[in-house]
Design a protein around this motif. Structure first.
Motif, mmCIF file in Angstrom:
data_model
loop_
_atom_site.group_PDB
_atom_site.id
_atom_site.type_symbol
_atom_site.label_atom_id
_atom_site.label_comp_id
_atom_site.label_asym_id
_atom_site.label_seq_id
_atom_site.Cartn_x
_atom_site.Cartn_y
_atom_site.Cartn_z
ATOM 1 N N VAL A 169 0.945 -1.260 -0.037
ATOM 2 C CA VAL A 169 0.069 0.014 0.059
ATOM 3 C C VAL A 169 1.073 1.248 0.068
ATOM 4 O O VAL A 169 1.507 1.562 0.989
ATOM 5 N N ILE A 170 1.169 2.001 -1.164
ATOM 6 C CA ILE A 170 1.933 2.932 -1.404
ATOM 7 C C ILE A 170 1.559 4.112 -1.684
ATOM 8 O O ILE A 170 0.155 4.188 -2.402
ATOM 9 N N GLY A 171 2.094 5.506 -1.711
ATOM 10 C CA GLY A 171 1.614 6.620 -1.995
ATOM 11 C C GLY A 171 2.103 7.686 -1.215
ATOM 12 O O GLY A 171 2.880 7.251 -0.071
ATOM 13 N N ASP A 172 1.974 9.011 -1.481
ATOM 14 C CA ASP A 172 2.508 9.896 -0.480
ATOM 15 C C ASP A 172 2.214 10.094 0.714
ATOM 16 O O ASP A 172 1.142 9.576 1.196
ATOM 17 N N LEU A 173 2.975 10.939 1.461
ATOM 18 C CA LEU A 173 2.689 11.003 2.952
ATOM 19 C C LEU A 173 1.111 11.712 3.161
ATOM 20 O O LEU A 173 0.666 12.613 2.578
ATOM 21 N N GLY A 174 0.390 11.108 3.916
ATOM 22 C CA GLY A 174 -0.949 11.559 4.410
ATOM 23 C C GLY A 174 -2.130 11.581 3.492
ATOM 24 O O GLY A 174 -3.078 12.054 3.414
ATOM 25 N N VAL A 175 -2.003 10.424 2.393
ATOM 26 C CA VAL A 175 -2.882 10.346 1.401
ATOM 27 C C VAL A 175 -3.888 9.327 2.172
ATOM 28 O O VAL A 175 -5.100 9.216 1.401
ATOM 29 N N GLY A 176 -3.671 8.724 3.198
ATOM 30 C CA GLY A 176 -4.847 7.783 3.929
ATOM 31 C C GLY A 176 -4.456 6.331 3.621
ATOM 32 O O GLY A 176 -5.149 5.466 4.008
ATOM 33 N N LYS A 177 -3.219 5.894 3.528
ATOM 34 C CA LYS A 177 -2.937 4.522 3.551
ATOM 35 C C LYS A 177 -3.146 3.585 4.914
ATOM 36 O O LYS A 177 -3.881 2.708 4.766
ATOM 37 N N THR A 178 -2.676 4.033 5.745
ATOM 38 C CA THR A 178 -2.878 3.440 7.038
ATOM 39 C C THR A 178 -4.229 3.593 7.261
ATOM 40 O O THR A 178 -4.954 2.562 8.063
ATOM 41 N N SER A 179 -5.118 4.578 7.218
ATOM 42 C CA SER A 179 -6.538 4.588 7.405
ATOM 43 C C SER A 179 -7.385 3.480 6.356
ATOM 44 O O SER A 179 -8.514 2.911 6.939
ATOM 45 N N ILE A 180 -7.031 3.494 5.437
ATOM 46 C CA ILE A 180 -7.620 2.424 4.465
ATOM 47 C C ILE A 180 -7.368 0.968 4.964
ATOM 48 O O ILE A 180 -8.151 0.232 5.020
ATOM 49 N N ILE A 181 -6.239 0.795 5.445
ATOM 50 C CA ILE A 181 -5.631 -0.594 5.816
ATOM 51 C C ILE A 181 -6.397 -0.815 7.219
ATOM 52 O O ILE A 181 -7.071 -1.907 7.504
#
Length: 209
Positions: A11-23
């Motif tokens: 799960v990749i992308g810039d800082l603060g895009v919501g990766k952790t929230s999605i997981i």
């Protein structure tokens, strides 16, 4: 005999895009406005009863945004068989960075048959902005994404659908996903030499080409 498959998904992308929230939403069905920034990499496991004969275990690797295109991503990407690439629809710069992340991914990990790992693009935080993404169909076709979804971790929008789309592509890259395996063992899959069979996908919400 039921088989169990273990897939490493980035799960990749810039800082603060919501990766952790999605997981967190996908794995634990929780949402908070106050996640701390991920440092390095974090992990989560999701177990799916895919069908009567198959259990899929997804090892989700939450790659920190500040690791962008760095030397460490090669280590994090190793043995991955799929990726969710996330940008924030309210921040144009995070969409501009998508192709850099995609190039980084494609240059550092491939499947055994030489094809890039399947990647699904997530236009996240869709609850904050009306849909303005008609260009994403052509963008994904031109840049090798297997599909895209507007997602919201806050409202739990399209996250399960996006992951299901990705898993179907991963399974289609397997030479024989239905071969019998010892149910007590987990097989980290994705390294067989086979033709992708995208036409056989069954998810109606998955963009197919």
């Amino acid at each position: 005999m039921q088989q169990e498959l273990l897939f490493k998904v980035l799960v990749i992308g810039d800082l603060g895009v919501g990766k952790t929230s999605i997981i967190k939403r996908y794995v634990h069905q929780i949402f908070s406005q106050h996640y701390r920034a991920t440092i390095g990499v974090d992990f989560a496991l999701k177990v799916l009863q895919w069908d009567d004969d198959t259990v899929v275990r997804l090892q989700l690797w939450d790659i920190a945004g500040q690791e962008r295109y760095g030397n460490m991503t090669r280590v994090y990407y190793r043995e991955a068989v799929g990726a969710l690439m996330v940008f924030d629809v309210t921040r144009a710069s995070t969409f501009d960075a998508v192709l850099k992340w995609k190039d980084d991914l494609d240059s550092k990990v491939t499947l055994n048959h030489g094809r890039p790992v399947p990647a699904v693009l997530l236009a996240n935080k869709s609850d904050q902005l009306a849909s303005q993404q008609p260009k994403l169909d052509s963008f994904c076709r031109e840049n090798g994404f297997v599909g895209w979804f507007e997602t919201s971790a806050k409202e739990n929008t399209n996250i399960e659908e996006a992951v299901r789309c990705l898993v179907e592509h991963i399974l289609n890259n397997e030479e024989s996903p239905m071969i019998e395996r010892d149910p007590s063992s987990l097989v980290l899959s994705g390294y067989t030499n086979t033709k992708t069979q995208k036409d056989n996908l069954s998810c109606s919400s998955c963009v197919k080409w």
